[in-house]
Write an enzyme that holds these catalytic residues in place. Structure first.
Site, PDB file in Angstrom:
ATOM      1  N   GLU A  31      42.833  81.498  85.498  1.00 20.06           N
ATOM      2  CA  GLU A  31      42.653  82.502  86.561  1.00 20.06           C
ATOM      3  C   GLU A  31      41.414  83.358  86.320  1.00 20.06           C
ATOM      4  O   GLU A  31      40.831  83.347  85.234  1.00 20.06           O
ATOM      5  CB  GLU A  31      43.893  83.393  86.670  1.00 20.06           C
ATOM      6  CG  GLU A  31      44.170  84.204  85.417  1.00 20.06           C
ATOM      7  CD  GLU A  31      44.829  85.538  85.714  1.00 20.06           C
ATOM      8  OE1 GLU A  31      44.307  86.285  86.558  1.00 20.06           O
ATOM      9  OE2 GLU A  31      45.845  85.849  85.068  1.00 20.06           O
ATOM     10  N   VAL A 112      47.469  85.192  89.485  1.00 18.73           N
ATOM     11  CA  VAL A 112      48.314  84.045  89.156  1.00 18.73           C
ATOM     12  C   VAL A 112      48.743  83.331  90.437  1.00 18.73           C
ATOM     13  O   VAL A 112      48.654  82.100  90.541  1.00 18.73           O
ATOM     14  CB  VAL A 112      49.537  84.503  88.327  1.00 18.73           C
ATOM     15  CG1 VAL A 112      50.566  83.382  88.205  1.00 18.73           C
ATOM     16  CG2 VAL A 112      49.096  84.978  86.948  1.00 18.73           C
ATOM     17  N   ASP A 144      57.771  97.297  94.799  1.00 17.67           N
ATOM     18  CA  ASP A 144      56.603  96.607  94.247  1.00 17.67           C
ATOM     19  C   ASP A 144      57.027  95.408  93.391  1.00 17.67           C
ATOM     20  O   ASP A 144      57.430  95.562  92.237  1.00 17.67           O
ATOM     21  CB  ASP A 144      55.761  97.583  93.421  1.00 17.67           C
ATOM     22  CG  ASP A 144      54.418  96.991  93.008  1.00 17.67           C
ATOM     23  OD1 ASP A 144      54.227  95.766  93.162  1.00 17.67           O
ATOM     24  OD2 ASP A 144      53.552  97.746  92.531  1.00 17.67           O
ATOM     25  N   ALA A 147      53.508  89.122  94.074  1.00 17.41           N
ATOM     26  CA  ALA A 147      53.532  87.846  94.803  1.00 17.41           C
ATOM     27  C   ALA A 147      53.544  86.661  93.838  1.00 17.41           C
ATOM     28  O   ALA A 147      53.844  85.536  94.242  1.00 17.41           O
ATOM     29  CB  ALA A 147      52.325  87.764  95.735  1.00 17.41           C
ATOM     30  N   LYS A 165      54.537  91.758  80.818  1.00 19.51           N
ATOM     31  CA  LYS A 165      54.352  93.000  80.065  1.00 19.51           C
ATOM     32  C   LYS A 165      55.468  93.979  80.292  1.00 19.51           C
ATOM     33  O   LYS A 165      56.053  94.033  81.355  1.00 19.51           O
ATOM     34  CB  LYS A 165      53.062  93.666  80.531  1.00 19.51           C
ATOM     35  CG  LYS A 165      51.875  92.913  80.120  1.00 19.51           C
ATOM     36  CD  LYS A 165      50.663  93.814  80.144  1.00 19.51           C
ATOM     37  CE  LYS A 165      49.535  93.059  79.522  1.00 19.51           C
ATOM     38  NZ  LYS A 165      48.565  92.652  80.512  1.00 19.51           N
TER      39      LYS A 165
END
Ligand code: PSU
Ligand code: MN
Length: 311
Positions: A31, A112, A144, A147, A165
């Site tokens: 990415e 991602v 939140d 996606a 994380k």
């Protein structure tokens, strides 16, 4: 380069990736949000080059993915990587923004989710990153949820990450992945890793101990006609781990600052990552680099096993 017509697939393969495709070689997608929004210059470029070298060293071919000049690049040359790593205005592109970014002609760093979409279009089955996005703390009021999770539910790419994380709500992240039927595979241990630390205190739903086993599980999902995406959670090497008690106060400070400053939507993750880097005075960056390199190695091994299955 002329602009692609809206109906043509706007992919641009680098010479290295084009040759690898012709030769049927194992490819690993990488990415670009980690380059533009996850690390500061010049560590970002240096890390991106080291990650690519790690994939090559392990016998596969790296394909760093980004939007540049109206095309979805599958593989960047060193000059293009350098250009992206220094570019000033780079959009953070996920599923929702990728069309507008391509049409607008500007720079776009793929998350991602967007990298999975690109890899799927390019026929690449494995993707290495640092950490995935997930359910944010306080999601019960903010809603939140990255996606990235939905893409894992519907895509077909195996994503190798060091877990998620602790800026996120890890139990809720695992619950969403379970609801969506995403295989969450801890590599070589029972615990779900937490990015900077090897153990989140949560058990991963699946444990597999070899690249071959991960590739075979992927092939089985494909044979069943299921979306074949998998999340492989690869623990950070022990030598680079940051103990939970050291990182948690910094995470909590960064979260409080984000709230006080009203940071929202796409800005949340880059803000938190940037602040934690400052608060740990580079320690988090060193760990981040080590775990991405480790993920690149495992992703290459999985890609080679998948290529073997496909003959
Ligand atoms: N987690 C990290 N480093 C990162 C990201 C996540 O440890 O750089 C990036 C990835 O590109 C991921 C994105 O896809 O942040 C998720 O953003 P959001 O939470 O806005 O969906
Ligand atoms: Mn978000």
């Amino acid at each position: 380069m002329t602009a692609p017509t809206p109906s043509a697939l706007p992919l641009a393969f680098s010479p290295e990736v084009a040759a690898a495709r012709d030769g049927g070689r194992a490819l690993v997608a990488l990415e670009s949000t980690i380059i533009t929004h996850g690390m500061p210059w010049p560590d970002n470029l240096e890390t991106a080059l080291r990650v690519e070298a790690e994939v090559r060293q392990a016998g596969a071919v790296p394909a760093t993915i980004a939007v540049m000049g109206g095309r979805l690049h599958i593989g960047l040359t060193e000059a293009e990587l350098r250009e992206l790593a220094q570019a000033r205005e780079v959009a953070k592109v996920s599923r929702a923004d990728i069309g507008a970014c391509l049409a607008g002609g500007g720079y776009g760093a793929t998350t991602v989710a967007a990298t999975m979409i690109a890899a799927g279009l390019a026929g690449i089955h494995v993707f290495a990153t640092g950490g995935i996005g997930g359910v944010h703390r306080g999601a019960e009021s903010s809603f939140d949820i990255s996606a990235d999770l939905r893409e894992l539910a519907q895509g077909s790419v195996t994503v190798v990450a060091a877990g998620a994380k602790a800026i996120l709500d890890l139990p809720k992240t695992l619950e969403v992945l379970e609801t969506d039927g995403v295989p969450v595979i801890a590599y070589g241990q029972d615990a779900f890793p937490a990015f900077w630390s090897r153990d989140s205190g949560l058990k991963a739903p699946i444990r597999l101990d070899s690249a071959g086993a991960i590739a075979r599980a992927w092939a089985m999902r494909r044979a069943l006609g299921l979306p074949a995406a998998q999340l492989v959670a690869n623990p950070i090497p022990a030598a680079h781990e940051i103990p939970r008690e050291e990182i948690v106060p910094h995470i909590e400070a960064a979260l409080r600052e984000a709230e006080a400053q009203g940071i929202s939507a796409k800005a949340v993750t880059p803000f938190l990552l940037g602040r934690i880097l400052e608060l740990t005075r580079g320690r988090s960056l060193e760990a981040n680099v080590a775990l991405v390199l480790n993920n690149a190695r495992l992703a290459a091994a999985i890609a080679i096993e998948m290529a073997r299955i496909d003959g």
